[in-house]
Write a protein that holds these residues in place. Structure first.
Motif, mmCIF file in Angstrom:
data_model
loop_
_atom_site.group_PDB
_atom_site.id
_atom_site.type_symbol
_atom_site.label_atom_id
_atom_site.label_comp_id
_atom_site.label_asym_id
_atom_site.label_seq_id
_atom_site.Cartn_x
_atom_site.Cartn_y
_atom_site.Cartn_z
ATOM 1 N N LEU A 149 18.045 -16.590 18.503
ATOM 2 C CA LEU A 149 18.685 -16.461 17.189
ATOM 3 C C LEU A 149 18.485 -15.061 16.624
ATOM 4 C CD1 LEU A 149 17.570 -19.906 15.729
ATOM 5 C CD2 LEU A 149 19.574 -19.372 17.111
ATOM 6 N N ALA A 153 26.676 -20.037 14.656
ATOM 7 C CA ALA A 153 26.548 -21.420 15.111
ATOM 8 C C ALA A 153 27.745 -22.278 14.734
ATOM 9 C CB ALA A 153 25.275 -22.031 14.538
ATOM 10 N N LEU A 158 22.242 -27.028 15.686
ATOM 11 C CA LEU A 158 21.009 -26.370 16.108
ATOM 12 C C LEU A 158 19.852 -27.356 16.049
ATOM 13 C CD1 LEU A 158 21.185 -22.850 14.389
ATOM 14 C CD2 LEU A 158 21.767 -23.470 16.747
ATOM 15 N N GLU A 161 13.769 -25.295 15.678
ATOM 16 C CA GLU A 161 13.619 -23.852 15.900
ATOM 17 C C GLU A 161 12.150 -23.492 16.040
ATOM 18 O OE1 GLU A 161 14.058 -19.876 13.173
ATOM 19 O OE2 GLU A 161 15.690 -21.343 13.062
ATOM 20 N N ALA A 269 16.177 -21.648 19.545
ATOM 21 C CA ALA A 269 16.535 -23.036 19.226
ATOM 22 C C ALA A 269 17.543 -23.548 20.230
ATOM 23 C CB ALA A 269 17.105 -23.147 17.809
ATOM 24 N N ALA A 271 20.912 -25.668 21.151
ATOM 25 C CA ALA A 271 22.178 -25.858 20.450
ATOM 26 C C ALA A 271 23.123 -26.638 21.347
ATOM 27 C CB ALA A 271 22.788 -24.505 20.082
ATOM 28 N N SER A 303 14.566 -25.391 10.485
ATOM 29 C CA SER A 303 15.875 -25.017 11.001
ATOM 30 C C SER A 303 16.916 -25.988 10.480
ATOM 31 C CB SER A 303 15.886 -25.035 12.541
ATOM 32 O OG SER A 303 15.614 -26.331 13.009
ATOM 33 N N THR A 304 18.160 -25.775 10.906
ATOM 34 C CA THR A 304 19.224 -26.679 10.514
ATOM 35 C C THR A 304 18.866 -28.088 10.935
ATOM 36 O OG1 THR A 304 20.833 -24.931 10.843
ATOM 37 C CG2 THR A 304 21.668 -27.189 10.800
#
Length: 319
Positions: A149, A153, A158, A161, A269, A271, A303-304
């Motif tokens: 990262l 995205a 994601l 992380e 991360a 994905a 993270s997301t």
């Protein structure tokens, strides 16, 4: 007619050879059980039980059906189990990408942990740059990728992380090796050895931004895709580099030192595509984060939000 249901009723009756006891075991009244057996006999065109004497016996056709029905129901349960595992991402092939500079101990730990679990899922692991992973994820060439990262995205989910803290790799002859920690400003006047921008543009640009902010503007940026080549350039006095300590300690001609205030951390991360995601993608991403953290080179970061990884059932098989 629900053939499998009728076969289950038949098997219990055949094992008990007593209609009342079979009905009790199945939690049903005897008349419906007898009707189900009669319907199965009509469907197959053969009497399955000899009811001419006081004791119920299997006919020749009933004996054949008994063996075949048991095998059929075992296969049916196996089929249901395989389908459930496929939904959970436990079977099939998962095409997974990892960065080209993934350290050998991390890669070994990831594959060893995968191979320890259920054998249903084959992981087709590919060594691919972050930028190429993004292209393959968008085109359907990969199911999941382990990305450096920041990245764009769009269209991706994601996973967890982690941040890999980096220090500086110096030639063993450098006066800076006398310091316990090196600041970015201390590196002023040095060239920098860095992975090519096309491999991970977001990470490349962020690294140079951090360097400039810390007072280090490299005289020249040299590119090294292979970690061994990167260490070789540093050993030859061609610049300094930012790396994990574990990676640098393999080369006796260089010295690794932590950076003061820890300004550089390589964020990684997993994905996978939002649409048409492989059932095992989120699990692989979560497991990779666990391996990196356990390896001691990374720490978890927020993270997301992503689906939490479930217990792992991934097995590696060489392509």
């Amino acid at each position: 007619m629900d053939l499998l249901r009728h076969l289950r009723i038949f098997l219990v009756t055949a094992e008990e050879l007593h209609f009342s006891r079979a009905a009790e075991l199945l939690g049903m009244a005897q008349p419906p059980l007898s009707q189900a057996v009669r319907r199965l006999e009509k469907e197959l065109g053969a009497e399955l039980f000899d009811r001419s004497n006081r004791q119920v016996r299997l006919t020749a056709a009933g004996s054949v059906l008994y063996d075949e029905a048991r095998e059929l129901l075992v296969r049916e349960e196996r089929l249901r189990s395989l389908v459930r595992r496929a939904v959970d991402g436990d079977v099939g092939t998962l095409r997974a990408g990892v960065p080209e500079d993934t350290a050998a101990p991390v890669l070994h730990a990831l594959l060893a942990a995968c191979a320890e679990h259920a054998p249903g899922l084959r992981v087709d692991l590919q060594e691919v740059s972050t930028q190429e992973q993004l292209r393959l994820l968008a085109s359907g060439g990969l199911d999941v990728g382990l990305l450096q990262l920041p990245v764009d995205a769009t269209g991706l989910v994601l996973g967890p992380e982690v941040a890999v803290e980096l220090g500086v790799v110096l030639p063993r002859t450098s006066p800076l090796t006398r310091l316990a920690e090196v600041s970015l400003a201390d590196l002023s006047g040095h060239d920098l050895v860095l992975g090519p921008r096309e491999a991970a543009p977001g990470w490349y640009d962020a690294t140079l931004d951090v360097c400039r902010g810390g007072g280090f503007v490299p005289g020249r940026v040299r590119h090294a895709r292979n970690p061994e080549f990167l260490l070789g350039l540093v050993a030859a006095g061609q610049g300094v580099a930012f790396e994990r300590g574990t990676a640098a300690r393999k080369e006796p001609r260089v010295v690794w030192r932590p950076l003061a205030d820890r300004p550089l951390a390589q964020r990684v991360a997993g994905a996978w595509p939002v649409q048409g995601a492989h059932a095992g993608a989120a699990r692989f991403a979560g497991f990779a984060a666990q391996v990196l953290t356990r390896d001691g080179t990374a720490v978890p970061r927020a993270s997301t939000p992503a689906p939490p990884p479930r217990p792992w059932t991934v097995v590696y098989e060489p392509p």
